[in-house]
Enzyme design. Structure first.
Site, PDB file in Angstrom:
ATOM      1  N   ASP A 485      -9.502  26.194   7.258  1.00 35.34           N
ATOM      2  CA  ASP A 485      -8.232  25.861   7.919  1.00 35.34           C
ATOM      3  C   ASP A 485      -7.040  26.397   7.124  1.00 35.34           C
ATOM      4  O   ASP A 485      -7.170  26.772   5.936  1.00 35.34           O
ATOM      5  CB  ASP A 485      -8.138  24.332   8.081  1.00 35.34           C
ATOM      6  CG  ASP A 485      -7.402  23.917   9.345  1.00 35.34           C
ATOM      7  OD1 ASP A 485      -6.583  24.715   9.842  1.00 35.34           O
ATOM      8  OD2 ASP A 485      -7.643  22.798   9.816  1.00 35.34           O
ATOM      9  N   ASP A 555      -5.538  23.380  18.724  1.00 28.81           N
ATOM     10  CA  ASP A 555      -5.718  21.938  18.522  1.00 28.81           C
ATOM     11  C   ASP A 555      -5.599  21.194  19.847  1.00 28.81           C
ATOM     12  O   ASP A 555      -5.932  20.014  19.929  1.00 28.81           O
ATOM     13  CB  ASP A 555      -4.657  21.399  17.546  1.00 28.81           C
ATOM     14  CG  ASP A 555      -5.082  21.595  16.097  1.00 28.81           C
ATOM     15  OD1 ASP A 555      -6.241  21.970  15.865  1.00 28.81           O
ATOM     16  OD2 ASP A 555      -4.247  21.370  15.194  1.00 28.81           O
TER      17      ASP A 555
END
Ligand code: GLA
Length: 745
Positions: A485, A555
């Protein structure tokens, strides 16, 4: 005396004459110099004009093998305002002479000279599939090697430039493109992708009119806000009648994608001569790469291709190219395992017992890989602490990760783990020990985002630390997969450990070090697979995809939003890498939108499937439905992620309906997903006429979800499914259907 002087004079006159003749002969030879590359259905040609400048000559549909491309010829001056150096399209324009269009390369020399005019020197390589062309400034020792290679299957070209300083003094490169592309004078429509966090992959389309459209990232990373991809469709209207919409399945399209995960820029310029020029590479904003004598700067690669089957054809070429040439497991990456990830279910509240319980439930529905997300390390209870401290949190995992990993293996799954290696929370042991390791300007504020700072990966010690802890983690634990990430963009990108004039090299060195860490880890741990995530789809480009097997698309997992995001995504990237999770309903975005599990599953099954729901709250029916659909997905996954994608009905702009179809390479199978999202006035689903089937083969219809309208045959020819088409009775809100066609004869 007189005589000898005369002789000397005539001797030097002879010398001058022969040099002039030689130069003329040379320039004549150069004029005829045409380089041509053929691949797939396209041809690219460039040549050297009478001034010694390298000029694009042709880019489009494939020409006959014996066709000649007329030699390069510089264009005339336009009035007194535009010199031939501006009117002639340069293949890689140095900023100098009378250039007013976008340069590829801009340099400041040690003595203040900023004039750079590149002339062709020689071909360093010339084969049917690759060309290297050396250019040099007309007087200074700046050499540029332009590299070209063409993929014989898709015709996609890879272009890059290597800039070398052979001067005795350093120079500063202020702008360096990977390539410039030139399109013939015509009316065009530009397609490009923009977005934001939880809203990536919006396809924009607009006519290309006078001036320049800049798409870029100044964020030190690829960014959610724009993606380094473009497509330019030739409008069917003439110059006089104006633009028409770009065709999905027909018409000429030129497209390109930059392989770079740092700040980038693509400029699409419509010149006054109605030529369209596309320049892309390092973002010149705040750029200043000091090149010492003897040093090189290698640009990223700018890929470009051509299709005469519209945007659909262009994206299919790109998908095949990514699979065959970009991804780490190219040319035959295996379909992605179906994953489970508990991030939306548990957020930071991970522990051994909770993860084990979820793992059991995930295994029961046929999941292949269990991934533990954020929260397992350091003092990580929320996003205020812990990044940088990559040791297992003893409270949550008193026995380390081994018991959980063993449990996951015993359930027949492999194990994946979340990391965010380039970041640090000020509240961490790492930051307390090395506050100077972050990007910052000394004495100035350090702006935090999500309570975190960016480690300066350009520093060799930071680079080694990051590679070191990841190597240790992978050596000590049986980890099959990393979700890598990257949850913020740069601010205050200072690097005060190197001399002032070298500090801006951070824009290049950071990304090179990131790539080299990924490459080293893959070499040391050949079984490891990696996902590129950046708060969703903030780091998706052909550069990072050389080292990562998949990406986190967004997301935002709202299944209706995902339809248009996935639609946008697939213009540039293959569904193979597009991770799509099924999460809970009501969804946390869009005021808790409610959708059925079938709708969520089918929306996600158009990419590489994952489950991200809280399985602790699922009913027996949910488990049964998910198990059946995961099994159905496994049986057609290869077609979905590796086949030819046809976007039959676009979900864009709040469309009532949408549908996609993928056809296996051997045309033995097709899979169709269809959605009625919010129908109005009782309107029925548009007739579904399929694409890409073998018209003479027979195909048998089977439903994954939904049912046929009365009268639909069980078996019919490819011609029937493509021409007659099929009616679907799909109306209302968020209604899904999916079916497969299998060749029966
Ligand atoms: C990012 C990712 C999410 C999740 C969180 C964890 O937002 O995109 O999927 O991993 O970080 O903090």
């Amino acid at each position: 005396m007189k005589i000898s002087r005369k002789i000397r004079l005539s001797y030097s006159a002879f010398l001058i004459l022969s040099l002039t003749l030689l130069a003329a002969a040379r320039s004549k030879a150069q004029t005829a110099e045409v380089f041509r590359l053929d691949g797939g259905n396209s041809t690219y040609a460039l040549g050297v004009n009478e001034h010694g400048e390298l000029q694009p000559l042709y880019w489009g549909g494939r020409l006959g093998p014996h066709d000649t491309v007329p030699a390069a010829r510089s264009f005339p001056e336009k009035a007194s305002f535009d010199s031939p150096y501006t009117t002639t399209p340069e293949e890689y324009a140095g900023w100098g002479a009378g250039l007013f269009t976008e340069p590829a390369l801009k340099i400041t020399f040690a003595d203040g000279n900023r004039d750079l005019v590149l002339h062709f020197v020689r071909a360093t390589q010339n084969s049917p599939e690759a060309v290297g062309l050396l250019l040099k400034d007309i007087s200074r020792e700046i050499y540029v090697t332009l590299r070209y290679s063409i993929d014989p299957d898709t015709g996609i070209l890879a272009r890059s430039a290597d800039i070398e300083n052979r001067e005795k003094q350093p120079v500063v490169i202020e702008q360096a493109a990977a390539a410039q592309w030139t399109l013939p004078p015509a009316r065009y429509t530009l397609s490009y992708l923009t977005g934001r966090w939880a809203g990536e992959w919006t396809l924009n389309q607009e006519p290309i009119l006078g001036g320049a459209r800049v798409i870029e990232s100044r964020r030190g990373t690829t960014g959610h806000q724009a993606n380094p991809w473009f497509a330019i469709s030739r409008d069917s209207g003439s110059l006089a009648t104006g633009p028409f919409a770009a065709g999905e399945e027909n018409g000429e399209v030129w497209f390109g994608a930059l392989a770079w995960s740092g700040s980038w820029r693509i400029t699409v310029e419509h010149t006054q001569l109605d030529t369209v020029r596309v320049t892309g590479g390092f973002n010149p904003f705040d750029f200043g790469y000091k090149l010492k004598p003897g040093e090189h700067l290698e640009t990223p690669v700018f890929y470009g291709g051509y299709s005469d089957h519209g945007l659909g054809g262009a994206s299919r070429l790109l998908h095949h190219f990514e699979i065959a040439h970009i991804l780490p497991e190219a040319p035959d990456p295996k379909p992605r395992p179906v994953i489970y990830n508990s991030w939306e279910a548990t957020e930071f509240r991970v522990d051994e017992a909770g993860q084990m319980a979820l793992a059991e439930k995930a295994a029961s529905i046929g999941v292949d890989r269990f991934v533990m997300d954020d929260g397992w390390f350091g003092q990580r209870k929320d996003d205020h602490a812990g990044l940088g401290d990559w040791y297992v949190n003893q409270e949550k995992f008193p026995h380390g990760l081994k018991p959980l990993i063993d449990k996951v293996h015993s359930l027949g799954m492999d194990f994946g783990l979340w990391v965010e290696p380039e970041m640090v929370n000020p509240n961490s042991d790492l930051y307390r020990k090395h506050p100077d390791w972050v990007l910052n300007f000394p004495g100035r504020p350090r702006s935090e985002s999500r309570n975190q700072l960016v480690l300066n990966l350009a520093r060799p010690d930071v680079r080694d630390y990051v590679e070191g802890f990841l190597d240790k983690l992978l050596t000590e634990n049986d980890i099959a997969f990393l979700k890598w990430d990257y949850n913020r963009n740069w601010s205050e990108p200072g690097w005060d450990q190197v001399p002032v004039e070298e500090q801006k090299r951070v824009y290049v060195e950071f990304i090179r070090n990131l790539y080299s860490i990924l490459a080293d880890l893959r070499k040391k741990h050949p079984r490891i697979e990696i996902e590129s995530c950046s708060g969703g789809g903030g780091r998706v480009d052909l550069g990072i995809l050389r080292y990562t097997d998949e990406v986190w698309t967004s997301d935002n997992t709202d299944p209706f939003d995902r339809l248009s995001m996935q639609d946008g995504f697939t213009y540039a990237y293959t569904p193979q890498i597009m991770m799509a999770w099924v999460t809970d309903s009501p969804h946390w975005l869009n005021n808790k939108r409610v959708t059925s599990l079938a709708y969520r599953m089918l929306s996600a099954m158009q990419g590489s499937l994952g489950i991200g729901a809280n399985l602790n709250q699922w009913t027996a029916e949910d488990f049964a439905a998910a198990k059946r659909l995961i099994a159905a997905y496994h049986s057609v996954q290869r077609t979905i992620v590796r086949g030819d994608l046809y976007r039959l009905i676009s979900p864009r702009e709040g469309s009532e309906f949408s549908a996609t179809e993928t056809v296996a390479a051997d045309k033995n199978q097709a899979v169709v997903f269809a959605f009625a999202n919010a129908t109005q006035e009782g309107r029925g689903f548009p007739l579904l006429q399929l694409h890409g089937l073998d018209p003479n083969a027979e195909y048998k219809l089977s439903w994954i979800a939904g049912q046929a309208s009365p009268g639909t045959p069980d078996t019919a020819s490819g011609a029937w499914w493509m021409h007659h088409g099929l009616e679907l009775d799909l109306r209302g809100d968020f209604q899904p259907a999916a079916f497969r066609l299998d060749r029966s004869r």
